[in-house]
Structure formats: structure tokens, C-alpha cells
Design a protein around this motif. Structure first.
Motif, mmCIF file in Angstrom:
data_model
loop_
_atom_site.group_PDB
_atom_site.id
_atom_site.type_symbol
_atom_site.label_atom_id
_atom_site.label_comp_id
_atom_site.label_asym_id
_atom_site.label_seq_id
_atom_site.Cartn_x
_atom_site.Cartn_y
_atom_site.Cartn_z
ATOM 1 N N LEU A 122 41.968 35.442 22.403
ATOM 2 C CA LEU A 122 41.587 35.186 23.789
ATOM 3 C C LEU A 122 42.788 35.386 24.696
ATOM 4 C CD1 LEU A 122 39.880 33.833 26.144
ATOM 5 C CD2 LEU A 122 40.765 31.657 25.278
ATOM 6 N N THR A 123 42.577 36.070 25.804
ATOM 7 C CA THR A 123 43.579 36.150 26.861
ATOM 8 C C THR A 123 42.899 35.761 28.169
ATOM 9 O OG1 THR A 123 43.145 38.467 27.421
ATOM 10 C CG2 THR A 123 44.797 38.039 25.724
ATOM 11 N N GLU A 124 43.659 35.207 29.080
ATOM 12 C CA GLU A 124 43.121 34.874 30.385
ATOM 13 C C GLU A 124 44.213 35.013 31.435
ATOM 14 O OE1 GLU A 124 42.274 30.534 30.933
ATOM 15 O OE2 GLU A 124 42.590 30.485 28.758
ATOM 16 N N GLU A 125 43.786 35.339 32.633
ATOM 17 C CA GLU A 125 44.739 35.509 33.718
ATOM 18 C C GLU A 125 44.069 35.261 35.058
ATOM 19 O OE1 GLU A 125 46.113 39.524 34.451
ATOM 20 O OE2 GLU A 125 44.396 40.357 33.371
ATOM 21 N N ARG A 126 44.878 34.914 36.020
ATOM 22 C CA ARG A 126 44.429 34.788 37.403
ATOM 23 C C ARG A 126 45.105 35.908 38.187
ATOM 24 N NH1 ARG A 126 44.766 29.379 41.263
ATOM 25 N NH2 ARG A 126 44.418 30.438 43.254
ATOM 26 N N LYS A 127 44.297 36.695 38.901
ATOM 27 C CA LYS A 127 44.875 37.813 39.632
ATOM 28 C C LYS A 127 44.175 37.996 40.970
ATOM 29 C CE LYS A 127 42.111 41.132 36.957
ATOM 30 N NZ LYS A 127 42.178 42.295 36.041
ATOM 31 N N ARG A 128 44.801 38.770 41.816
ATOM 32 C CA ARG A 128 44.277 39.044 43.155
ATOM 33 C C ARG A 128 43.743 40.469 43.177
ATOM 34 N NH1 ARG A 128 44.458 35.951 47.370
ATOM 35 N NH2 ARG A 128 44.322 36.733 49.516
ATOM 36 N N ILE A 129 42.498 40.629 43.617
ATOM 37 C CA ILE A 129 41.856 41.940 43.605
ATOM 38 C C ILE A 129 41.220 42.229 44.959
ATOM 39 C CG2 ILE A 129 41.371 41.761 41.136
ATOM 40 C CD1 ILE A 129 38.424 41.265 41.929
ATOM 41 N N VAL A 130 40.854 43.474 45.166
ATOM 42 C CA VAL A 130 40.130 43.874 46.365
ATOM 43 C C VAL A 130 38.682 43.432 46.228
ATOM 44 C CG1 VAL A 130 39.359 45.817 47.758
ATOM 45 C CG2 VAL A 130 41.654 45.831 46.766
ATOM 46 N N ALA A 131 38.157 42.754 47.236
ATOM 47 C CA ALA A 131 36.779 42.277 47.191
ATOM 48 C C ALA A 131 35.816 43.453 47.279
ATOM 49 C CB ALA A 131 36.524 41.307 48.338
ATOM 50 N N PRO A 132 34.777 43.506 46.431
ATOM 51 C CA PRO A 132 33.830 44.623 46.456
ATOM 52 C C PRO A 132 32.942 44.572 47.692
ATOM 53 C CG PRO A 132 33.075 42.944 44.938
ATOM 54 C CD PRO A 132 34.445 42.520 45.391
ATOM 55 N N GLY A 133 32.465 45.746 48.109
ATOM 56 C CA GLY A 133 31.508 45.800 49.208
ATOM 57 C C GLY A 133 32.127 45.765 50.587
ATOM 58 N N GLY A 134 33.441 45.740 50.683
ATOM 59 C CA GLY A 134 34.087 45.696 51.983
ATOM 60 C C GLY A 134 34.092 47.051 52.666
ATOM 61 N N ASP A 135 34.383 47.034 53.961
ATOM 62 C CA ASP A 135 34.450 48.267 54.729
ATOM 63 C C ASP A 135 35.838 48.874 54.585
ATOM 64 O OD1 ASP A 135 34.350 50.348 56.479
ATOM 65 O OD2 ASP A 135 34.005 49.134 58.284
ATOM 66 N N PRO A 136 35.964 50.021 53.895
ATOM 67 C CA PRO A 136 37.290 50.619 53.691
ATOM 68 C C PRO A 136 37.933 51.080 54.991
ATOM 69 C CG PRO A 136 35.573 52.134 52.993
ATOM 70 C CD PRO A 136 34.889 50.836 53.296
ATOM 71 N N GLN A 137 37.112 51.247 56.074
ATOM 72 C CA GLN A 137 37.634 51.703 57.352
ATOM 73 C C GLN A 137 38.014 50.551 58.270
ATOM 74 O OE1 GLN A 137 38.108 54.910 57.530
ATOM 75 N NE2 GLN A 137 37.048 55.246 55.583
ATOM 76 N N SER A 138 37.876 49.325 57.784
ATOM 77 C CA SER A 138 38.190 48.162 58.613
ATOM 78 C C SER A 138 39.661 48.162 59.012
ATOM 79 C CB SER A 138 37.864 46.871 57.848
ATOM 80 O OG SER A 138 38.327 45.741 58.569
ATOM 81 N N PRO A 139 39.965 47.896 60.320
ATOM 82 C CA PRO A 139 41.368 47.867 60.758
ATOM 83 C C PRO A 139 42.175 46.756 60.097
ATOM 84 C CG PRO A 139 39.894 47.057 62.480
ATOM 85 C CD PRO A 139 39.029 47.658 61.426
#
Length: 218
Positions: A122-139
Motif C-alpha cells: 500500500l502507498t498513499e499520498e496527499r497531493k495538489r491537482i488541477v480540478a477537472p471540468g474547469g475553464d482552461p481560458q479562465s483569467p
């Protein structure tokens, strides 16, 4: 060939939808108003892209879980089961080496496991990722969030590959709960067809997996 249990509260995604269903969906899509059709088309394209990405990584099963949180909100998680080729190497030896590394080096972040189907870790980790479904063109740029990810790698006499069971959730404060769910799924993995009659099975082996599944998932 292997089998596994899916915990309560999880719904499987269809990774190989039949052509007839997709054609019917396309007809329903065309019947929507322009605004709703655009939004539905974006959702469908996202789903299709996700399915392509999952199948390209030999994902056999993907299930999404929704459970009530302590504060009354809904907590989401994603469970996947995939296989990884060992390129001709003995999968049991690969897992044994990794499990030995985990036992000898606690700092590696790996924890050796003895599962009903065989060795694992077993391995586990806490990481920061890009949230899905967001607007890639958002300022403001892409939205990001923290997730907890647990992974169990296992193998056994019934497969030449390594089985990967992964669980991801943004509810990092519930890591202990989701770790137990992940372990519960891993304990249900078996290379004996559970639909066969009990007299044709190794009752002691599958019975222990079944008991663990009942204990963890009710």
C-alpha cells in the motif's frame, strides 16, 4: 482473470458503452435546445476523453462514490482497478521485492500487505491537482485542490500482471476512512470465480475475502 467486490455507494462507469446507446444519446443530444446541446456536448466530450484515457491505461473498472459527509455535504471519490504488465518478469517476485523494500525502509511510504489473493503493498499520498471540468481560458487560471490518493498493488497465481487498486478523494480529512475502504476492496480480489458452486471453489480462501467484504461494506 480476476474478480473483486465493489463497496456500497459506488456506481460503475461504462468504459465500453455499446454503439446503440451512443447513437441514441446522439439523437437525444440533437433534440435539445442550442444552449443545452452545447453544455451536454461538452459533458459528453469530457466523458469520452476520460474513457479513452482510462482504457489506454488498462483500467478494467472505474466507479464513482458519493457518500454523506459529517457536515451534511456529499463527499465524492473515484475507485479504479487496472493491470500493469511486468514485461515478462515474474509479477510475484516484483511485488515481493517491493514489499521487502517497504518493510526495510518505512520512509519509502510503502506498507507491505498479506492479502487473500497474495502479496501486495500500500502507498498513499496527499497531493495538489488541477480540478477537472474547469475553464482552461479562465483569467484566474485552472482551479486546484488537494486530494488523498491510496494505491494497492497486488498479484497472485491467477495472473501474470500486477493489479493496481486506486482510490482518490478530495476529502483528505477522511483519509483513514478511505484507506479502510481501499483495503476492503483489496481483500475481495480473488482468482476464483465467485459464481461457481462452493464445491468447486477453494472455500477457505474465497470465504475469507467474502467475510472481509461483508465487514467493510455491510
Amino acid at each position: 482473470m480476476f474478480w473483486y467486490g465493489i463497496p456500497h455507494g459506488y456506481g460503475k462507469l461504462d468504459l465500453n458503452p455499446p454503439r446503440e446507446r451512443m447513437e441514441k444519446l446522439a439523437l437525444e443530444l440533437n433534440a435539445l435546445s442550442a444552449e443545452r446541446r452545447l453544455r451536454a456536448s461538452q459533458v459528453l466530450q469530457f466523458y469520452a476523453g476520460m474513457v479513452r484515457a482510462l482504457t489506454a491505461q488498462n483500467v478494467h473498472m472505474c466507479a464513482v462514490g458519493y457518500h454523506p459527509g459529517d457536515d451534511g455535504t456529499i463527499v465524492a471519490s473515484t475507485l479504479t482497478i487496472s493491470t500493469v504488465s511486468t514485461s515478462g518478469k515474474n509479477s510475484k517476485l516484483v511485488i515481493a521485492d517491493l514489499a521487502a523494500t517497504a518493510a526495510d525502509d518505512p520512509a519509502s511510504g510503502m506498507r507491505p500487505l498479506e492479502l487473500p489473493c497474495g502479496l501486495g503493498y500500500l502507498t498513499e499520498e496527499r497531493k495538489r491537482i488541477v480540478a477537472p471540468g474547469g475553464d482552461p481560458q479562465s483569467p484566474e487560471g485552472p482551479r486546484r485542490g488537494d486530494v488523498w490518493q491510496g494505491t494497492i498493488a497486488a498479484t497472485g497465481s491467477g495472473t501474470p500482471d500486477i493489479i493496481l487498486i486506486q482510490l482518490v478523494t478530495p476529502a483528505v480529512h477522511l483519509a483513514d476512512v478511505y484507506r479502510e475502504i481501499l483495503l476492503g476492496v483489496a481483500h475481495t480480489v480473488t482468482f476464483t470465480d465467485p459464481t461457481k458452486r462452493a464445491s468447486e471453489q477453494d472455500e477457505s480462501r474465497f470465504g475469507s475475502a467474502e467475510a472481509v467484504m461483508r465487514s467493510d461494506f455491510g
